[in-house]
Scaffold this motif. Structure first.
Motif, mmCIF file in Angstrom:
data_model
loop_
_atom_site.group_PDB
_atom_site.id
_atom_site.type_symbol
_atom_site.label_atom_id
_atom_site.label_comp_id
_atom_site.label_asym_id
_atom_site.label_seq_id
_atom_site.Cartn_x
_atom_site.Cartn_y
_atom_site.Cartn_z
ATOM 1 N N SER A 169 0.841 -1.192 0.000
ATOM 2 C CA SER A 169 0.000 0.000 0.000
ATOM 3 C C SER A 169 0.876 1.241 0.000
ATOM 4 O O SER A 169 2.093 1.168 0.172
ATOM 5 C CB SER A 169 -0.917 0.017 1.212
ATOM 6 N N THR A 170 0.232 2.389 -0.155
ATOM 7 C CA THR A 170 0.955 3.650 -0.098
ATOM 8 C C THR A 170 1.269 4.049 1.338
ATOM 9 O O THR A 170 1.973 5.028 1.554
ATOM 10 C CB THR A 170 0.134 4.775 -0.763
ATOM 11 N N LEU A 171 0.779 3.308 2.306
ATOM 12 C CA LEU A 171 1.090 3.584 3.704
ATOM 13 C C LEU A 171 2.449 3.032 4.109
ATOM 14 O O LEU A 171 2.932 3.308 5.205
ATOM 15 C CB LEU A 171 0.017 2.998 4.621
ATOM 16 N N SER A 172 3.069 2.238 3.243
ATOM 17 C CA SER A 172 4.385 1.677 3.544
ATOM 18 C C SER A 172 5.417 2.801 3.635
ATOM 19 O O SER A 172 5.252 3.872 3.054
ATOM 20 C CB SER A 172 4.804 0.695 2.453
ATOM 21 N N LYS A 173 6.499 2.534 4.339
ATOM 22 C CA LYS A 173 7.542 3.537 4.486
ATOM 23 C C LYS A 173 8.193 3.823 3.137
ATOM 24 O O LYS A 173 8.412 2.929 2.325
ATOM 25 C CB LYS A 173 8.604 3.045 5.458
ATOM 26 N N GLY A 174 8.505 5.079 2.915
ATOM 27 C CA GLY A 174 9.170 5.483 1.679
ATOM 28 C C GLY A 174 8.224 5.958 0.594
ATOM 29 O O GLY A 174 8.664 6.428 -0.450
ATOM 30 N N ASP A 175 6.918 5.865 0.813
ATOM 31 C CA ASP A 175 5.969 6.298 -0.208
ATOM 32 C C ASP A 175 5.261 7.605 0.152
ATOM 33 O O ASP A 175 4.313 7.984 -0.509
ATOM 34 C CB ASP A 175 4.898 5.217 -0.430
ATOM 35 N N GLU A 176 5.727 8.287 1.183
ATOM 36 C CA GLU A 176 5.039 9.498 1.612
ATOM 37 C C GLU A 176 5.159 10.616 0.578
ATOM 38 O O GLU A 176 4.309 11.476 0.494
ATOM 39 C CB GLU A 176 5.586 9.985 2.964
ATOM 40 N N GLU A 177 6.246 10.626 -0.212
ATOM 41 C CA GLU A 177 6.462 11.731 -1.139
ATOM 42 C C GLU A 177 5.668 11.596 -2.438
ATOM 43 O O GLU A 177 5.426 12.579 -3.109
ATOM 44 C CB GLU A 177 7.958 11.874 -1.462
ATOM 45 N N SER A 178 5.257 10.410 -2.809
ATOM 46 C CA SER A 178 4.524 10.243 -4.063
ATOM 47 C C SER A 178 3.031 10.160 -3.794
ATOM 48 O O SER A 178 2.589 9.678 -2.756
ATOM 49 C CB SER A 178 4.996 8.986 -4.794
ATOM 50 N N LYS A 179 2.249 10.658 -4.759
ATOM 51 C CA LYS A 179 0.799 10.662 -4.605
ATOM 52 C C LYS A 179 0.161 10.308 -5.936
ATOM 53 O O LYS A 179 0.786 10.380 -6.987
ATOM 54 C CB LYS A 179 0.302 12.045 -4.162
ATOM 55 N N GLY A 180 -1.087 9.919 -5.883
ATOM 56 C CA GLY A 180 -1.874 9.704 -7.090
ATOM 57 C C GLY A 180 -1.418 8.527 -7.923
ATOM 58 O O GLY A 180 -1.132 7.443 -7.409
ATOM 59 N N VAL A 181 -1.334 8.751 -9.224
ATOM 60 C CA VAL A 181 -1.017 7.696 -10.182
ATOM 61 C C VAL A 181 0.395 7.162 -9.969
ATOM 62 O O VAL A 181 0.632 5.954 -10.071
ATOM 63 C CB VAL A 181 -1.206 8.223 -11.624
ATOM 64 N N GLY A 188 -15.024 -3.297 -7.524
ATOM 65 C CA GLY A 188 -16.138 -2.405 -7.806
ATOM 66 C C GLY A 188 -15.735 -1.030 -8.280
ATOM 67 O O GLY A 188 -16.585 -0.228 -8.636
ATOM 68 N N PHE A 189 -14.443 -0.726 -8.287
ATOM 69 C CA PHE A 189 -13.973 0.569 -8.760
ATOM 70 C C PHE A 189 -13.846 0.540 -10.277
ATOM 71 O O PHE A 189 -13.596 -0.512 -10.867
ATOM 72 C CB PHE A 189 -12.613 0.919 -8.148
ATOM 73 N N LEU A 190 -13.990 1.697 -10.917
ATOM 74 C CA LEU A 190 -13.823 1.778 -12.358
ATOM 75 C C LEU A 190 -12.361 1.548 -12.723
ATOM 76 O O LEU A 190 -11.453 1.940 -11.988
ATOM 77 C CB LEU A 190 -14.279 3.140 -12.874
ATOM 78 N N PHE A 191 -12.138 0.925 -13.883
ATOM 79 C CA PHE A 191 -10.775 0.606 -14.314
ATOM 80 C C PHE A 191 -10.197 1.804 -15.062
ATOM 81 O O PHE A 191 -10.112 1.830 -16.283
ATOM 82 C CB PHE A 191 -10.770 -0.647 -15.192
ATOM 83 N N HIS A 192 -9.824 2.842 -14.327
ATOM 84 C CA HIS A 192 -9.129 3.992 -14.888
ATOM 85 C C HIS A 192 -8.408 4.693 -13.765
ATOM 86 O O HIS A 192 -8.599 4.377 -12.588
ATOM 87 C CB HIS A 192 -10.100 4.958 -15.603
ATOM 88 N N GLY A 193 -7.533 5.593 -14.096
ATOM 89 C CA GLY A 193 -6.809 6.353 -13.085
ATOM 90 C C GLY A 193 -5.856 5.505 -12.283
ATOM 91 O O GLY A 193 -5.011 4.793 -12.820
ATOM 92 N N ARG A 194 -5.987 5.558 -10.955
ATOM 93 C CA ARG A 194 -5.047 4.876 -10.067
ATOM 94 C C ARG A 194 -5.171 3.363 -10.147
ATOM 95 O O ARG A 194 -4.169 2.655 -10.071
ATOM 96 C CB ARG A 194 -5.251 5.332 -8.629
#
Length: 117
Positions: free
Chosen positions: A56-68, A96-102
């Motif tokens: 997940s984006t909650l892992s260490k080292g991913d705080e600086e990146s966002k979105g796609v 159930g999420f649309l297949f686009h974006g993230r």
């Protein structure tokens, strides 16, 4: 409890997909959850009811990146974790999420890193 039409529609799509898709030990299910700030991916064996790998984006080292960009990093990381466990083929569950974006960025990054689905 108040629930929005958007959430109810997603839950209906989620149930519809789960009727058809199940993950086995040979071909587990790659489940994606997208919140407003983060994105999560789990590889699940529905036969045993266990999570084989998660990122997940909650892992260490991913705080600086966002979105796609963050979704691409999570896709690459989940593919690396699957490769370490000799899992090469999965069934994609967009939850159930649309297949686009993230969601699409995560799926494409996982495919580029070696997962087959």
């Amino acid at each position: 409890m108040l629930t929005s039409k958007k959430l109810l529609s997603r839950k209906r799509r989620q149930r519809s997909v789960r009727k058809r898709i199940t993950g086995s030990d040979a071909c587990p299910r790659l489940c994606v959850y997208r919140s407003s700030k983060h994105i999560y991916a789990q590889v699940i064996s529905d036969e045993r009811g266990v999570t084989l790998a998660s990122a997940s984006t909650l892992s260490k080292g991913d705080e600086e990146s966002k979105g796609v960009e963050a979704a691409k990093q999570v896709g690459r990381r989940i593919a690396e974790l699957c490769g370490a466990q000799q899992i090469s083929q999965v069934v994609f569950d967009r939850n159930g999420f649309l297949f686009h974006g993230r969601v699409k960025a995560l799926a494409e990054a996982a495919r580029e890193a070696g997962l087959v689905f």
